[in-house]
Write an enzyme that holds these catalytic residues in place. Structure first.
Site, PDB file in Angstrom:
ATOM      1  N   THR A 126       0.847  -1.187   0.000  1.00 15.72           N
ATOM      2  CA  THR A 126       0.000   0.000   0.000  1.00 15.72           C
ATOM      3  C   THR A 126       0.882   1.236   0.000  1.00 15.72           C
ATOM      4  OG1 THR A 126      -0.097   0.133   2.411  1.00 15.72           O
ATOM      5  CG2 THR A 126      -1.741  -1.254   1.325  1.00 15.72           C
ATOM      6  N   GLU A 171      -5.469  -4.217  -1.370  1.00 15.74           N
ATOM      7  CA  GLU A 171      -5.846  -5.417  -0.618  1.00 15.74           C
ATOM      8  C   GLU A 171      -6.821  -6.305  -1.388  1.00 15.74           C
ATOM      9  OE1 GLU A 171      -4.982  -2.106   2.385  1.00 15.74           O
ATOM     10  OE2 GLU A 171      -5.940  -2.303   0.418  1.00 15.74           O
ATOM     11  N   LYS A 190     -15.810  17.139   9.829  1.00 12.96           N
ATOM     12  CA  LYS A 190     -16.860  17.267  10.839  1.00 12.96           C
ATOM     13  C   LYS A 190     -16.923  18.707  11.297  1.00 12.96           C
ATOM     14  CE  LYS A 190     -19.088  14.559  14.388  1.00 12.96           C
ATOM     15  NZ  LYS A 190     -18.985  13.365  15.255  1.00 12.96           N
ATOM     16  N   TRP A 200     -21.315  16.012   9.431  1.00 12.29           N
ATOM     17  CA  TRP A 200     -20.323  15.519   8.479  1.00 12.29           C
ATOM     18  C   TRP A 200     -20.488  16.188   7.116  1.00 12.29           C
ATOM     19  CZ3 TRP A 200     -16.384  13.129  10.405  1.00 12.29           C
ATOM     20  CH2 TRP A 200     -16.518  12.307  11.537  1.00 12.29           C
TER      21      TRP A 200
END
Length: 544
Positions: free
Chosen positions: A179, A326, A436, A441
């Site tokens: 990654t 992944e 936030k 949000w």
């Protein structure tokens, strides 16, 4: 039934025996393209396996690559795993320290490197503890301090290519990617032969990109990142003509290759699509892209304006998919259902703007903060959890692995969004990139997509910055294509969002920093512009 293991050599067998006359085309960078058949390719892949065996590589050993999308790099895609070793593609765009960490943590014994990467590897060589040999992907070896070092072509010339690849369990590791390491050190993912074969089949199905024999695929997505999204494996299985853009590719090279080789499908990052559009709009020089049917853009959601531009101007469909290292990497793809055959254009783009339907054998859950399932109603926002036979069950040699999986073995993606009643996944953000503000949000991704649909905006990235009253507020960093004011962008966004979502600040920048795989690097923006004083200094310097 025959209990035959799923092995990558079966993909190569089909390419060689069924589609042996189909071609692989590789840009060299000196104006000439190399072109040869899958039959010739298979012989060279076997020669590579023999050469690596002569260098001491044994089943299970890691063979690293630091290379561009070239035919020699592609030969390692089958030559290394089919002999039972593990192909470890290393992202050459990472920082030196990360590259050294990845090579050492992966345990690479041999490195295959492009000639232009020799200075990089020379810098790192004193710290590469396990590397026992270097192979330069060229006819001869340039002057170098690396030792022992070999010429790729000289190694292959010493072999006869008459090798029968062995059988072994399908769970044997075949390839390895890391990654990008946005938080902490990069994490390693080992792909098995079984996972690669099943993922490859998934790419060939209707409802995904649908790799097939008559297609001509330009693999823009780097071969050092998530196996170029699996396209090189699928092209071999289906006998699709594969075009590789070579060293140091630029958008003009992609357009030249589309023009010269009548490419029908191109696969790359959204940022590449934006730059290709900008070049096509200038029409100087002129590129004929009339052969192009599909431009699959990923890494982030392509803006609706970009999708419409390619469709309206060049009759090119721009689908997207969602995935991650992944997951080999593909999980979903924006296939339309038959119910969309006769709907309005805007409704079609509403669907294409989502990340798509789960591929066959991929399971997706939407869960709340307690891990409880949320409804697929297009409204409930939660985190996606995944399971599939091409999903990693753990990170390689990493104590952080358990935190990434729940008690039932579902992978916790950290991606947040909704799933509609038809099963379409729609990301709203990464959990770490949500803003936030005043307890509510705000999705940075939705703001970015809307901003990049504005005709004056080339790129936009939205990040959270501290605020005395609301704790966090969105900051929009914008690269423009033509003059536009913050007031005009505010008015444009108010057509789509509530006022409290609208960024209070717009910062006009020359470029958005990007990660090694072409995604917007928001951590760099947060570090650079997180403080109000830093933003004011930037504006003052820009106005001089």
């Amino acid at each position: 039934m025959m209990d035959r293991p799923l092995l990558m050599k079966q993909l190569l067998w089909r390419a060689e025996r069924v589609f042996g006359d189909k071609r692989i085309i590789s840009r060299t960078g000196d104006g000439e393209d190399i072109s040869y058949t899958y039959a010739e390719y298979a012989v060279r892949a076997r020669k590579l396996a023999q050469a690596l065996t002569a260098l001491g590589v044994r089943p299970g050993d890691r063979v690293g690559t630091v290379a561009w999308n070239t035919h020699r790099h592609y030969e390692a895609y089958f030559g290394v795993p089919c002999m039972g070793a593990v192909l470890h593609t290393v992202n050459l765009r990472l920082f030196d320290e990360q590259i050294a960490y990845i090579i050492n943590h992966g345990g690479d014994r041999v490195l295959l490197i492009d000639p232009d990467q020799i200075p990089l590897i020379e810098r790192l060589a004193p710290d590469l503890r396990g590397v026992q040999a270097y192979v330069v992907l060229a006819d001869t070896v340039p002057e170098t301090t690396l030792s022992p070092v070999h010429s790729y072509e000289e190694l292959l010339a010493a072999q006869d290519g008459k090798l029968e690849f062995p059988d072994f369990p399908e769970t044997t590791a075949s390839a390895m990617c890391y990654t990008s390491g946005t938080t902490g050190d990069p994490k390693g993912v080992l792909y098995s032969h079984r996972s690669v074969v099943l993922h490859t089949l998934g790419l060939c199905l209707h409802g995904s990109i649908g790799v097939r024999e008559e297609a001509i695929f330009l693999a823009i997505s780097p071969m050092f990142h998530a196996n170029s999204w699996g396209i090189p494996f699928a092209a071999a299985l289906q006998g699709a003509t594969l075009v590789l853009p070579g060293p140091h590719p630029e958008p003009k090279h992609y357009l030249e290759l589309i023009d010269r080789h009548k490419v029908t499908h191109a696969v790359g990052a959204v940022t590449i699509g934006v730059m290709m559009r900008d070049l096509l709009e200038r029409d100087d020089p002129h590129y004929d892209v009339s052969s192009l049917d599909v431009l699959w853009l990923g890494g982030q959601a392509p803006p609706r304006g970009l999708m419409k531009w390619f469709a309206d101007t060049h009759a090119v469909v721009v689908p997207q998919g969602w995935g991650m290292t992944e997951a080999s990497p593909l999980v979903t793809f924006t296939a339309l259902k038959s119910k969309h055959d006769h709907v309005a254009e805007d409704d079609v783009y509403d669907v294409r703007g989502k990340q798509g339907l789960p591929l066959p054998l991929c399971e997706v859950r939407l869960v709340d903060e307690d891990g409880d399932d949320l409804p697929w109603d297009g409204k409930a926002v939660g985190e996606y959890h995944l399971r599939s036979p091409w999903m990693a069950s753990a990170y390689y040699d990493d104590p952080r692995s358990p935190a990434s999986y729940d008690a039932q073995g579902w992978f916790k993606t950290g991606d947040v969004g909704v799933i509609d009643p038809d099963g379409y996944v729609q990301l709203t953000d990464r959990s770490k990139d949500l803003i936030k503000s005043g307890g509510e949000w705000i999705s940075s991704v939705e703001l970015e997509n809307s901003l990049m649909a504005h005709p004056a905006v080339a790129e936009a990235s939205v990040v959270a910055v501290p605020h005395d009253k609301w704790l966090e507020r969105p900051l929009a960093c914008v690269v423009t294509r033509s003059p536009v004011t913050p007031e005009e962008l505010t008015a444009y966004l108010l057509e789509h969002f509530a006022r409290w979502w609208i960024p209070e600040e717009f910062l006009f920048v020359d470029a958005i920093p990007k990660t090694g795989v072409g995604k917007f690097d928001k951590k760099v923006l947060r570090a650079r512009f997180g403080e109000a004083d830093a933003r004011e200094r930037y504006r003052a310097e820009a106005s001089r």
